[in-house]
Motif scaffolding. Sequence first.
Motif, PDB file in Angstrom:
ATOM      1  N   ARG A   2      78.694  71.678   8.679  1.00 24.49           N
ATOM      2  CA  ARG A   2      79.878  72.289   9.303  1.00 24.49           C
ATOM      3  C   ARG A   2      80.066  71.788  10.730  1.00 24.49           C
ATOM      4  NH1 ARG A   2      80.688  76.739  12.458  1.00 24.49           N
ATOM      5  NH2 ARG A   2      78.578  77.527  12.158  1.00 24.49           N
ATOM      6  N   HIS A 152      88.809  76.570   0.538  1.00 23.12           N
ATOM      7  CA  HIS A 152      88.237  75.607   1.469  1.00 23.12           C
ATOM      8  C   HIS A 152      89.049  75.598   2.762  1.00 23.12           C
ATOM      9  CE1 HIS A 152      86.357  73.143  -2.057  1.00 23.12           C
ATOM     10  NE2 HIS A 152      85.704  74.263  -1.801  1.00 23.12           N
ATOM     11  N   THR A 153      88.391  75.401   3.867  1.00 24.32           N
ATOM     12  CA  THR A 153      89.085  75.308   5.145  1.00 24.32           C
ATOM     13  C   THR A 153      89.844  73.985   5.226  1.00 24.32           C
ATOM     14  OG1 THR A 153      87.021  74.476   6.105  1.00 24.32           O
ATOM     15  CG2 THR A 153      87.491  76.802   6.393  1.00 24.32           C
ATOM     16  N   GLU A 154      90.860  73.932   6.088  1.00 24.31           N
ATOM     17  CA  GLU A 154      91.732  72.756   6.159  1.00 24.31           C
ATOM     18  C   GLU A 154      90.986  71.488   6.542  1.00 24.31           C
ATOM     19  OE1 GLU A 154      94.975  73.558   8.727  1.00 24.31           O
ATOM     20  OE2 GLU A 154      95.827  75.147   7.467  1.00 24.31           O
ATOM     21  N   ALA A 156      87.851  70.786   5.978  1.00 22.00           N
ATOM     22  CA  ALA A 156      86.572  70.803   5.273  1.00 22.00           C
ATOM     23  C   ALA A 156      85.982  69.423   5.076  1.00 22.00           C
ATOM     24  CB  ALA A 156      86.743  71.491   3.914  1.00 22.00           C
ATOM     25  N   THR A 223      82.252  75.558   2.818  1.00 21.32           N
ATOM     26  CA  THR A 223      82.904  74.659   3.787  1.00 21.32           C
ATOM     27  C   THR A 223      82.860  75.233   5.208  1.00 21.32           C
ATOM     28  OG1 THR A 223      85.122  75.514   3.219  1.00 21.32           O
ATOM     29  CG2 THR A 223      84.322  73.583   2.017  1.00 21.32           C
ATOM     30  N   GLY A 224      84.016  75.430   5.827  1.00 22.35           N
ATOM     31  CA  GLY A 224      84.050  75.850   7.227  1.00 22.35           C
ATOM     32  C   GLY A 224      83.580  77.261   7.492  1.00 22.35           C
ATOM     33  N   PHE A 225      83.330  78.051   6.446  1.00 24.60           N
ATOM     34  CA  PHE A 225      82.838  79.412   6.615  1.00 24.60           C
ATOM     35  C   PHE A 225      81.305  79.478   6.614  1.00 24.60           C
ATOM     36  CE2 PHE A 225      86.845  79.823   4.058  1.00 24.60           C
ATOM     37  CZ  PHE A 225      87.645  80.223   5.113  1.00 24.60           C
TER      38      PHE A 225
END
Length: 391
Positions: A2, A152-154, A156, A223-225
């Motif tokens: 991340r 998923h984050t943008e 990612a 992902t981004g979390f």
Amino acid sequence: MRLAGFPLGLLLLIGVAYVTDYSMILLIKGGSMSGTNTYQSLVSKTFGFPGYFLLSVLQFLYPFAAMISYNIVTGDILPKIIQRIPGVSHDSWYVDRHVVIVLSTAVITLPIALYRNMEKLGKVSLLSLLLTFTVLVIIIVRATSLTSEIPHTEDAWDFARSNAMQAVGVMSFVFMCHHACFLIYGSLEKATVGNWSRITHVSMLLSLFISLQYSVFGYVSFTGFTQGDLFENYCREDNLATIGRFCYAITIILTYPMECFVAREVISNVFFGGNLPYPLHLAVTVAIVSLTTAVSLVYDCLGMFLELNGVLSATPLVFIIPPACYLKQSEKPWYHLDNAMPLLILLLGVVIMPAGFIMAILYPQECSHGNEMFYCLSANSTLNMTFGSTK
């Protein structure tokens, strides 16, 4: 992953593993060239008392901080396991992270840490390794269902991110074991540089394989979390994750005493000439365990702690001191082609250490320890069906 970006993170993980492997062999080679058999004596012979003092501080701080990190993970994981027991209320006093840390320390980790000989932990290490593979299988299985359930984050799949230096600090923390190299080398039946090199290669390749699997499947799931403690990402009602948490908790608890051995060894060498009579052995062990427990009761952000320990303790122990000792002991000049790799690793360490520290201070990680992630709450029924909750 991340912090660095997924593709760059994978490349950095492989690179840090290679550097760690190389510098561990350099360390033993330096000891062989100087006729020394401990990390402290090698640095003392190479750089005198200032070098010996600096190394002793770093060698103590790294395992000390690692013990705190393991306690933080214990405080994250065990309450969620206990809460899954039928009839246990989430408000019960014995599911409080502070109570859990104190009890697990007093009942399990402190008694094991009181052993005087590291060889007695051989079976413990094997069990820890087997449980690590079990946890890995669970993470892989969960990834197959979570990737479609969690958005998923943008960013990612960005190749690289500006926090890459912080990622290197965490990776250095993960792979660093130089503080125990001479202890393990001395325990080998056939202690030679060649034998040590073979053992180091196999161990590092296995560690890299496990780390890559955790990194890929853990990051792909969240992902981004992704949190510093990966099990903080799994929902409390996830039965399979509960089994994984249990195995991981045992692994962490059994790893803690090995770090205590190293921290105690440093104190023994610096203040007592390497010989601790049992009353002092008991007192020093209790003092170390008590201090690490006290800090972990106050501080609970694992990711930030790993970063700082990585850049301030692990980076000099991996990137700077082993190649510096080797270059000083080498009969060839530092600019000789044979010394190119040790010199490159040394220069990398000189850059990574201050840059990583500045980045960790300017861009601290956020933590959500003990809290359910938003996707466990907003899509509770769907996730619980996917996870096979008994609730």
